[in-house]
Design an enzyme around this catalytic site. Structure first.
Site, PDB file in Angstrom:
ATOM      1  N   LYS A  22      41.079  57.197  38.419  1.00  0.00           N
ATOM      2  CA  LYS A  22      41.386  55.795  38.115  1.00  0.00           C
ATOM      3  C   LYS A  22      40.497  55.232  37.170  1.00  0.00           C
ATOM      4  O   LYS A  22      40.916  54.780  36.107  1.00  0.00           O
ATOM      5  CB  LYS A  22      41.355  55.029  39.467  1.00  0.00           C
ATOM      6  CG  LYS A  22      41.369  53.619  39.195  1.00  0.00           C
ATOM      7  CD  LYS A  22      41.055  52.848  40.308  1.00  0.00           C
ATOM      8  CE  LYS A  22      41.014  51.262  40.191  1.00  0.00           C
ATOM      9  NZ  LYS A  22      42.314  50.716  39.873  1.00  0.00           N
ATOM     10  N   SER A 438      50.737  32.548  45.591  1.00  0.00           N
ATOM     11  CA  SER A 438      49.290  32.935  44.921  1.00  0.00           C
ATOM     12  C   SER A 438      49.061  32.304  43.718  1.00  0.00           C
ATOM     13  O   SER A 438      50.175  32.281  42.851  1.00  0.00           O
ATOM     14  CB  SER A 438      49.017  34.402  45.099  1.00  0.00           C
ATOM     15  OG  SER A 438      50.053  35.011  44.152  1.00  0.00           O
ATOM     16  N   HIS A 699      56.052  39.507  35.783  1.00  0.00           N
ATOM     17  CA  HIS A 699      55.487  40.727  35.606  1.00  0.00           C
ATOM     18  C   HIS A 699      55.131  40.672  34.341  1.00  0.00           C
ATOM     19  O   HIS A 699      54.696  41.901  33.770  1.00  0.00           O
ATOM     20  CB  HIS A 699      56.536  41.464  35.986  1.00  0.00           C
ATOM     21  CG  HIS A 699      57.038  41.269  37.692  1.00  0.00           C
ATOM     22  ND1 HIS A 699      58.152  40.685  37.869  1.00  0.00           N
ATOM     23  CD2 HIS A 699      56.341  42.092  38.712  1.00  0.00           C
ATOM     24  CE1 HIS A 699      58.179  40.876  39.408  1.00  0.00           C
ATOM     25  NE2 HIS A 699      57.035  41.346  39.760  1.00  0.00           N
TER      26      HIS A 699
HETATM   27  N1  GLN Z   1      52.845  35.017  48.644  1.00  0.00           N
HETATM   28  C1  GLN Z   1      52.644  36.085  48.065  1.00  0.00           C
HETATM   29  C2  GLN Z   1      51.902  35.960  46.503  1.00  0.00           C
HETATM   30  O1  GLN Z   1      52.131  34.813  46.020  1.00  0.00           O
HETATM   31  C3  GLN Z   1      53.851  37.157  47.645  1.00  0.00           C
HETATM   32  C4  GLN Z   1      53.581  38.357  46.808  1.00  0.00           C
HETATM   33  C5  GLN Z   1      54.514  39.322  47.100  1.00  0.00           C
HETATM   34  O2  GLN Z   1      55.840  38.788  47.181  1.00  0.00           O
HETATM   35  N2  GLN Z   1      54.406  40.548  47.044  1.00  0.00           N
HETATM   36  O3  GLN Z   1      51.063  36.691  45.977  1.00  0.00           O
END
Ligand code: GLN
Ligand code: ZN
Length: 759
Positions: A22, A438, A699
């Site tokens: 990594k 988040s 993303h």
């Molecule tokens: N509540 C999480 C976040 O916002 C959801 C993350 C996810 O869907 N993988 O990070």
């Protein structure tokens, strides 16, 4: 050269015992090291792995299990399946490889997706009518020679030709299927086998896990045909074909009657394979590689039981070798490097190094008799017995509570009734805006968490730092004009690990890293005992956030299925039972959030589809318990409390009816990349709840224009009426930066306002 396999493992971790690969990869990608330096690290990791496997006493050491990123990508490169857009870049072979894995500014990478029902991700090869296969790279042969020079004879491992094509995607429209190219691909495999033979390789392993899933008659016929062709080659090593992660079904007799020397089966995931094998003729002249040690989970093997199974197999196979059920890619390196886990719990565990030893012990017991390994067998027997009765594994209060559950614990009022109550309580505008939970995790936030863990920051200072961050996030959302706010999840390292650290029955590891994809590793918690929630987990953070604002703040939890999917789970009770235990703990948390004044609670289930069994016949049983667990977690609240869920993908396929059955009031899903098509799919199955198709693809670092978001909202409104539609990003914002998130959310809110006023 020995012609027997004896004891072996089907593959080994490659990221390095201390994630050396990594670090080396990330240095190279950041232009802080040269290709030669990266290659030197890789060579050393390979040498260490080969030497330690040979020193542990394996009779046959797997080779070619190293990868700079992913073994499916390696195979694509070996057989020359590199799409034009990458060769056109004119990069070095290694940088072309990384461009396929990660993309470059001008060119998008190959798609990445889950490897069967595991948490590992592979890169999806693109195969079209114009793909010209050729033996374009000799890495498997070179690494065979490299090991030989170090004094270790290896058995090179390759993705089998069928699995390679079945995992590929067609790069052309129309009826073309990658499998149409099998004949051409087999010529390349034949050439590769010849090269391995010339390099003196005695064995080669071809992995065909695609046949642990449902396959058509044509695909099965192609499998039979392919291994007849490869088996009939004269210049080749002995061939071991493996199929793991499940039972091989009709592929088993097919392979048993093909002219290959050896067959590897997964007797951990599919113990019934023993019966299927007993019905196969033609095994008398074959070596059966019995996958008796779980390659995917971290429990010590019941060696007595494994030996009994092996003895049964000896009744119908020419020779029996012992092995792991699949590659050890899915488990961490070594239990010995754990200090944090309770010593008692560690004695029940086997990581890769321990599993290698188990396989060696089983091999010796089979060959030389149980007496020569009597001590090892006794120790294993004691550990298994201890785990079955140990304190902390079984909590009678949890069982009593489960036994008292009644159907109403998984049922809420009619949606129409809830909806009215929620409208009254929340008073949201049409097209409410929200986020998935988040907010960006700044270096300061990460540092504060690390400092608390190391004891460098006291609890009170830590709490204050987090509160400051929460307040900042709330103020930001108010300034942007979002309707349902979140606290931003700054206190969470990971959405599963965080909860596991606050529930009984889980242990965290120090160094239990497992490769997820490329240089990305995860450290799954170990779920070893009955689960309960000693005290509220998220409630104080949520209450604090809600007290800062008049807008509703959404409480944020991880659902039971996702918690299981991203943990090492118990193998001593059905997964559905474990899920119900976790669900009860989450249920308590949901109710405590409600009691603290939180009116909207989101229970994320991004892994719902991931755990779907490979065979359709088992889907229903899985989805039944998965849905039940979600409902158990979320049905304890009043009608006026709004339950949200979030799923990280938009191709629902086999789980679409389960999503309806979750009975959430609002479901947010990925959609920005699929242009809202998912909404038609939901309509088609009668989904009539709130839905938030992601209108901002998180993303990518790109900030979507306001007009673009407005177009997506309008597109969504063609499928969903305005009183059911929510506006939100695709997923959490954790990995993004504040500058882009601020701009993107401002555009999202403005776009929503524009659409609202134009209606
Ligand atoms: N509540 C999480 C976040 O916002 C959801 C993350 C996810 O869907 N993988 O990070
Ligand atoms: Zn998501």
């Amino acid at each position: 050269m020995t012609s027997t396999i004896g004891s072996t493992v089907l593959g080994y971790p490659r990221i390095g015992p201390n994630r050396e690969l990594k670090r080396a990869l990330e240095r190279y990608w950041a232009s802080r090291s040269s290709e030669a330096e990266l290659r030197a690290v890789a060579r050393e990791l390979r040498a260490d792995a080969w030497r330690s496997l040979a020193a542990a006493g394996l009779d046959s050491v797997p080779g070619n299990t190293f990868s700079f990123y992913d073994h499916v990508l390696d195979t694509a490169v070996t057989v020359g399946a590199v799409p034009r857009r990458f060769t056109d870049l004119g990069l070095s072979p290694l940088d072309t490889y990384f461009a396929m894995a990660r993309g470059v500014a001008s060119t998008s990478p190959l798609e990445m997706t889950k490897w069967f029902d595991t948490n590992y991700h592979y890169l999806v090869p693109e195969i079209g009518p114009g793909t010209r296969f050729s033996l374009a790279d000799l890495t498997p042969v070179e690494q065979y020679r490299e090991a030989t020079e170090l004094g270790v004879t290896t058995r090179p491992v390759l993705v089998g030709p069928l699995t390679f094509l079945l995992l590929s995607k067609p790069d052309a429209a129309g009826s073309f299927r990658p499998l149409d190219k099998l004949g051409e691909l087999l010529d390349v495999y034949a050439e590769l086998l010849r090269e391995l033979h010339r390099a003196d390789a005695g064995w080669v392993q071809l992995d065909e896990p695609a046949f642990a899933a449902d396959r058509s008659q044509a695909e099965l016929a192609a499998l039979g045909e392919a291994y007849r062709t490869l088996g009939e080659l004269t210049e080749r090593p002995n061939i071991l074909v493996t199929g793991y992660y499940g039972n091989l079904g009709d592929a088993l007799p097919m392979l048993a009657s093909s002219p290959v020397e050896s067959l590897g089966v997964d007797l951990v995931t599919a113990p019934s394979t023993v019966d299927a094998l007993s019905a196969c003729r033609n095994l008398r002249d074959k070596t059966l590689v019995a996958g008796l040690v779980d390659g995917r989970n971290i429990w010590r093997t019941d060696l007595d039981k494994a030996l009994t199974t092996a003895a049964t197999l000896l009744g119908f196979a020419g020779e029996v070798a012992v092995s792991t059920s699949c590659s050890l890619l899915h488990v961490p390196y070594d239990v010995e490097s754990e200090t944090r886990i309770d010593r008692h719990v560690t004695s029940w565990l086997a990581f890769a190094a321990q599993k290698v030893r188990e396989v060696v012990v089983l091999g010796r017991a089979l060959r030389e008799g149980r007496d020569v390994v009597a001590d090892e067998l006794t120790e294993a027997r004691e550990a298994v017995a201890d785990r079955a009765t140990a304190e902390g594994v079984r909590d009678h209060r949890v069982h009593a509570r489960l036994a008292s559950l009644r159907p109403e614990h998984t049922r809420r009022s009619d949606y129409a009734v809830r909806r009215r109550a929620q409208q009254k309580s929340l008073r949201l505008p049409p097209l409410p805006t929200t986020t998935i939970g988040s907010f960006p995790q700044t270096t300061d936030v990460r540092k504060a968490r690390a400092a608390l863990r190391k004891g460098e920051l006291d609890e009170a200072t830590y709490t204050q730092r987090m509160r400051d961050e929460i307040e900042r996030v709330i103020r930001l959302q108010e300034r942007l004009g979002l309707d349902v706010l979140v606290h931003g999840e700054p206190e969470r390292n990971d959405m599963v690990q965080y909860f596991s650290e606050h529930l009984t029955g889980f242990a965290a590891t120090d160094n239990g890293w497992v490769q997820s994809y490329g240089s990305r590793c995860v450290r799954p918690p170990i779920l070893f005992g009955d689960v309960s929630r000693p005290e509220p987990i998220t409630v104080e953070w949520a209450r604090f956030a809600q007290e800062l604002t008049d807008k509703p703040v959404k409480g944020m939890l991880t659902g039971p299925v996702t918690i299981l999917a991203w943990s090492f789970v118990r193998d001593d009770q059905p997964l559905g039972d474990t899920a119900r235990q976790v669900a009860l703990a989450i249920r308590d948390e949901v109710r405590d959030l409600e009691a603290a004044g939180i009116r909207v609670v989101q229970v994320d289930e991004p892994a719902l589809r991931e755990l779907l069994p490979l065979r359709a016949a088992r889907h229903k049983a899985y989805l039944d318990w998965a849905v039940e667990a979600f409902r158990l977690a979320t049905s304890g609240v009043a009608d006026a409390t709004q339950i949200h869920t979030h799923l990280c993908y938009s191709e629902f396929g086999d789980v679409i009816n389960a999503i309806v059955a979750l009975d959430a009031d609002v479901t947010s899903i990925e959609a920005a990349r699929s242009r809202m098509e998912v909404l038609d799919d939901l309509n088609a199955v009668g989904f009539d709840r709130g839905v938030g198709p992601g209108v901002y693809d998180i993303h990518s670092p790109r900030v979507p224009e306001q007009a673009e978001v407005a177009d997506l909202v309008r597109a969504a409104l063609r499928a969903v009426p305005e009183d059911r539609l929510w506006v939100n990003p695709d997923c959490g914002l954790k990995t993004r930066g504040y500058a882009e998130v601020d701009a993107a959310l401002a555009n999202l809110v403005d776009a929503t306002a524009a659409v609202r006023s134009s209606r």
